[in-house]
Design a protein around this motif. Structure first.
Motif, PDB file in Angstrom:
ATOM      1  N   MET A  72       0.825  -1.204   0.000  1.00 45.19           N
ATOM      2  CA  MET A  72       0.000   0.000   0.000  1.00 45.19           C
ATOM      3  C   MET A  72       0.861   1.256   0.000  1.00 45.19           C
ATOM      4  O   MET A  72       0.519   2.261  -0.630  1.00 45.19           O
ATOM      5  CB  MET A  72      -0.932  -0.019   1.209  1.00 45.19           C
ATOM      6  CG  MET A  72      -2.041  -1.062   1.114  1.00 45.19           C
ATOM      7  SD  MET A  72      -2.957  -1.283   2.653  1.00 45.19           S
ATOM      8  CE  MET A  72      -3.881   0.232   2.700  1.00 45.19           C
ATOM      9  N   ILE A  73       1.988   1.216   0.714  1.00 45.73           N
ATOM     10  CA  ILE A  73       2.882   2.372   0.720  1.00 45.73           C
ATOM     11  C   ILE A  73       3.697   2.433  -0.564  1.00 45.73           C
ATOM     12  O   ILE A  73       3.770   3.471  -1.233  1.00 45.73           O
ATOM     13  CB  ILE A  73       3.827   2.319   1.937  1.00 45.73           C
ATOM     14  CG1 ILE A  73       3.047   2.393   3.242  1.00 45.73           C
ATOM     15  CG2 ILE A  73       4.846   3.470   1.870  1.00 45.73           C
ATOM     16  CD1 ILE A  73       3.897   2.167   4.477  1.00 45.73           C
ATOM     17  N   GLY A  74       4.318   1.308  -0.931  1.00 44.18           N
ATOM     18  CA  GLY A  74       5.239   1.305  -2.067  1.00 44.18           C
ATOM     19  C   GLY A  74       4.575   1.477  -3.412  1.00 44.18           C
ATOM     20  O   GLY A  74       5.162   2.071  -4.326  1.00 44.18           O
ATOM     21  N   SER A  75       3.351   0.973  -3.564  1.00 40.62           N
ATOM     22  CA  SER A  75       2.686   1.026  -4.868  1.00 40.62           C
ATOM     23  C   SER A  75       1.695   2.175  -4.995  1.00 40.62           C
ATOM     24  O   SER A  75       1.485   2.691  -6.087  1.00 40.62           O
ATOM     25  CB  SER A  75       1.955  -0.299  -5.135  1.00 40.62           C
ATOM     26  OG  SER A  75       2.860  -1.388  -5.154  1.00 40.62           O
ATOM     27  N   TYR A  76       1.070   2.573  -3.902  1.00 43.55           N
ATOM     28  CA  TYR A  76       0.001   3.572  -3.973  1.00 43.55           C
ATOM     29  C   TYR A  76       0.347   4.869  -3.256  1.00 43.55           C
ATOM     30  O   TYR A  76      -0.487   5.773  -3.197  1.00 43.55           O
ATOM     31  CB  TYR A  76      -1.294   2.993  -3.378  1.00 43.55           C
ATOM     32  CG  TYR A  76      -1.819   1.809  -4.150  1.00 43.55           C
ATOM     33  CD1 TYR A  76      -2.703   1.973  -5.201  1.00 43.55           C
ATOM     34  CD2 TYR A  76      -1.409   0.516  -3.826  1.00 43.55           C
ATOM     35  CE1 TYR A  76      -3.177   0.886  -5.918  1.00 43.55           C
ATOM     36  CE2 TYR A  76      -1.880  -0.582  -4.537  1.00 43.55           C
ATOM     37  CZ  TYR A  76      -2.765  -0.390  -5.571  1.00 43.55           C
ATOM     38  OH  TYR A  76      -3.225  -1.475  -6.288  1.00 43.55           O
ATOM     39  N   GLY A  77       1.549   4.970  -2.721  1.00 42.14           N
ATOM     40  CA  GLY A  77       1.934   6.153  -1.977  1.00 42.14           C
ATOM     41  C   GLY A  77       2.392   7.293  -2.877  1.00 42.14           C
ATOM     42  O   GLY A  77       2.242   7.255  -4.098  1.00 42.14           O
ATOM     43  N   VAL A  78       2.980   8.307  -2.250  1.00 46.83           N
ATOM     44  CA  VAL A  78       3.444   9.486  -2.967  1.00 46.83           C
ATOM     45  C   VAL A  78       4.889   9.768  -2.553  1.00 46.83           C
ATOM     46  O   VAL A  78       5.405   9.212  -1.587  1.00 46.83           O
ATOM     47  CB  VAL A  78       2.564  10.722  -2.637  1.00 46.83           C
ATOM     48  CG1 VAL A  78       1.148  10.507  -3.118  1.00 46.83           C
ATOM     49  CG2 VAL A  78       2.572  11.008  -1.141  1.00 46.83           C
ATOM     50  N   GLY A  79       5.521  10.655  -3.288  1.00 44.77           N
ATOM     51  CA  GLY A  79       6.884  11.058  -2.938  1.00 44.77           C
ATOM     52  C   GLY A  79       7.845   9.876  -2.973  1.00 44.77           C
ATOM     53  O   GLY A  79       7.827   9.060  -3.908  1.00 44.77           O
ATOM     54  N   ARG A  80       8.667   9.760  -1.947  1.00 46.00           N
ATOM     55  CA  ARG A  80       9.667   8.677  -1.877  1.00 46.00           C
ATOM     56  C   ARG A  80       8.999   7.425  -1.310  1.00 46.00           C
ATOM     57  O   ARG A  80       9.419   6.853  -0.300  1.00 46.00           O
ATOM     58  CB  ARG A  80      10.833   9.118  -1.006  1.00 46.00           C
ATOM     59  CG  ARG A  80      11.525  10.389  -1.496  1.00 46.00           C
ATOM     60  CD  ARG A  80      12.592  10.843  -0.521  1.00 46.00           C
ATOM     61  NE  ARG A  80      13.694   9.891  -0.448  1.00 46.00           N
ATOM     62  CZ  ARG A  80      14.647   9.924   0.487  1.00 46.00           C
ATOM     63  NH1 ARG A  80      14.589  10.837   1.452  1.00 46.00           N
ATOM     64  NH2 ARG A  80      15.619   9.044   0.491  1.00 46.00           N
TER      65      ARG A  80
END
Length: 533
Positions: free
Chosen positions: A165-173
């Protein structure tokens, strides 16, 4: 099994929902936009429906839970790996129940708030909501597990959906933040695995669990361990939980992960996943290694007080709204750990209640911050200004959520923070006095953020900002209502928590050389009755 397997059903419903959502047929690349949107809406509605069904099951469990009855209720135990004494064993006491209820309340709220989080076209919408439902299964399982090995499985498995969820759908770094989150958590998990295996070996040697070792929590609490062994095993569990919590100085992954995650994922990360750390300290570190917990108490209290002050000071200097909220959580987790390791009934009850209240307060603030960021296209506080004039409902709810973060009297966080401080003061006066500075600093970072973002002249980029839509209002309103309701009348929640806290404290304090000050007992009684001290 003790009756109907309610806890298994509660965990199975979102897992079934994730499977149903994932199996929604895809469309060819040349399909009409209207058809794709219809499929996306179907995935969202199914995810919302299964999360609401899970909430209904958890409400049934909460209603059927007998306050003052057996400590662990709705118990199930099935042999899973007989050769190693591993069981699929579930059960809840009052502490686990309120955390499962918090998780079940937050999930439909997060799904409503995340309606457009995966619409960038970069990745599948149905995969995003499937990951959310899988994560809900893991959250329920980790709080309900009464087998240490099963707890470890859920503890590690919940990293996977959050990582994607963080790595694929996140923003920035986002990829950097996801990998950092995963590596920190895996390191702590490996240390805990070593301690879990050692605990199994010692249980086999002791003979207390029969010819073979056991991972059942109910049997491991009776295994006699020497003080030296308890210290080492305590560290193996505690470091894993301190990273997960996150307790200073193990916190450095949190600001990056929270800033990169989509707002809905950030709510689940800070509101629920991090509570596994403080829950683990209370459940496993205390009851399995009471001697080790007492030995390291001065160190943990020192780290907690540093975390309270450090997190608050760093939050004041943040320019990013999401990073500011993340650092406030470092400060608040310092309060929770302080209440736990004060080892008083008031402190532990307050810390447990704080876990629930922090989940709702942080959840509401992250959700509202997500709405602001989606409208403005940036999370820099300086890029806002005058929002209160154009979106008064959004600004008003943001203010209430912010006031909950600084524990304003009348809101539920005040009750929990007051109990933590009074419970700590009865044993450790200096740390309690220092920790109160965190309240003053909280007022600075919350009110200054509100002043810069919501007050003042209306910036040109903010003039056309719409107020909360019905779906968005429906997402955040339940959390605000709970914050106010539990602040005015906390007794029902504390009545569930207190018996479990009493059992936990009896395991830790076979003889208590420092009884709590009588005044603290009177205070707790007043708070339980809904009287604001």
């Amino acid at each position: 099994m003790n009756g109907f397997p309610w806890l298994t059903v509660a965990g199975a419903v979102p897992l079934l929902g994730a499977l149903v959502v994932a199996l929604i047929p895809g469309l060819p690349a040349d399909s009409a936009e209207a058809d794709r949107q219809a499929r996306h809406t179907m995935a969202k509605l199914l995810a919302l429906g299964f999360s609401l069904l899970t909430l209904v099951v958890v409400i049934i469990v909460a209603v059927k839970f007998q306050v003052g009855g057996p400590n662990y209720q709705f118990t199930e135990s099935y042999s899973w790996i007989p050769a190693f004494g591993v069981h699929y064993a579930l059960g809840v006491d009052g502490i686990a129940l309120v955390l499962i209820a918090m998780s079940a309340v937050l999930m439909p709220v997060v799904i409503l708030a995340s309606w457009n989080d995966a619409e960038s076209g970069r990745h599948s919408v149905k995969t995003y909501f499937s990951l959310m439902l899988v994560l809900e299964t893991m959250m329920i399982g980790v709080f309900a597990a009464t087998d240490v090995f099963l707890f470890y499985v859920f503890f590690e498995a919940m990293l996977v959906p959050m990582y994607f969820m963080i790595g694929s759908y996140g923003v920035g770094r986002r990829q950097y933040a996801a990998v950092k989150f995963l590596l920190y958590s895996l390191f702590g998990g490996l240390l805990m695995l070593v301690a879990v295996i050692a605990l199994y070996v010692y249980s086999a040697r002791s003979g207390a669990t029969g010819h073979h070792g056991s991972f059942l929590f109910s049997e491991l609490v009776h295994v006699a361990l020497s003080p030296a062994v308890q210290k080492w095993l305590f560290l193996g569990f505690f470091i894993a939980f301190a990273i997960k919590a996150p307790l200073w100085p193990f916190h450095t992954w949190l600001p990056d992960a929270a800033a990169a995650a989509p707002p809905g994922a950030a709510v689940l990360l800070v509101g629920v996943l991090d509570k596994v750390g403080t829950f683990g300290m209370l459940r496993y570190c205390f009851e399995l290694f009471p001697s080790g917990a007492k030995y390291f108490t001065p160190l943990v209290i020192t780290l907690s007080v540093i975390g309270i002050i450090y997190g608050a000071i760093v939050a004041i200097g943040q320019q990013s709204m999401k990073r500011l909220i993340a650092y406030t959580s470092v400060s608040h987790f310092g309060f929770i750990a302080l209440g736990i390791f004060a080892m008083t009934s008031q402190g532990v009850s307050g810390a447990t209640f704080y876990m629930v209240n922090h989940g709702f307060a942080t959840g509401a603030l992250f959700i509202l911050a997500g709405f602001l960021i989606a409208r403005r296209g940036t999370d820099r506080i300086a890029d806002f200004g005058g929002v209160q004039s154009v979106a008064p409902v959004l600004a008003g709810l943001f203010l209430i959520s912010g006031l909950a973060m600084l524990s304003l009297p009348g809101l539920s966080t005040f009750v929990s923070e007051f109990l933590v401080l009074i419970g700590t003061f009865s044993r450790y006066k200096v740390p309690a006095v220092i920790a109160t500075a965190g309240i003053i600093l909280a007022a600075i970072y919350v009110l200054w953020m509100y002043q810069r973002a919501m007050n003042g002249p209306v910036r040109d980029e903010v003039k056309g900002m719409p107020d909360l839509r019905p779906r968005e209002l429906l997402a955040v309103a339940p959390l605000v209502v709970l914050l106010i309701g539990a602040g005015v009348y906390p007794k029902p929640v504390l009545d569930i928590i207190n018996p479990a806290v009493k059992v936990t404290m009896s395991q830790v304090h076979t003889t208590d050389p420092k009884p709590a000050h009588p005044a603290s007992t009177t205070t707790t009684t007043a708070v339980q009755k809904g009287v604001t001290p």
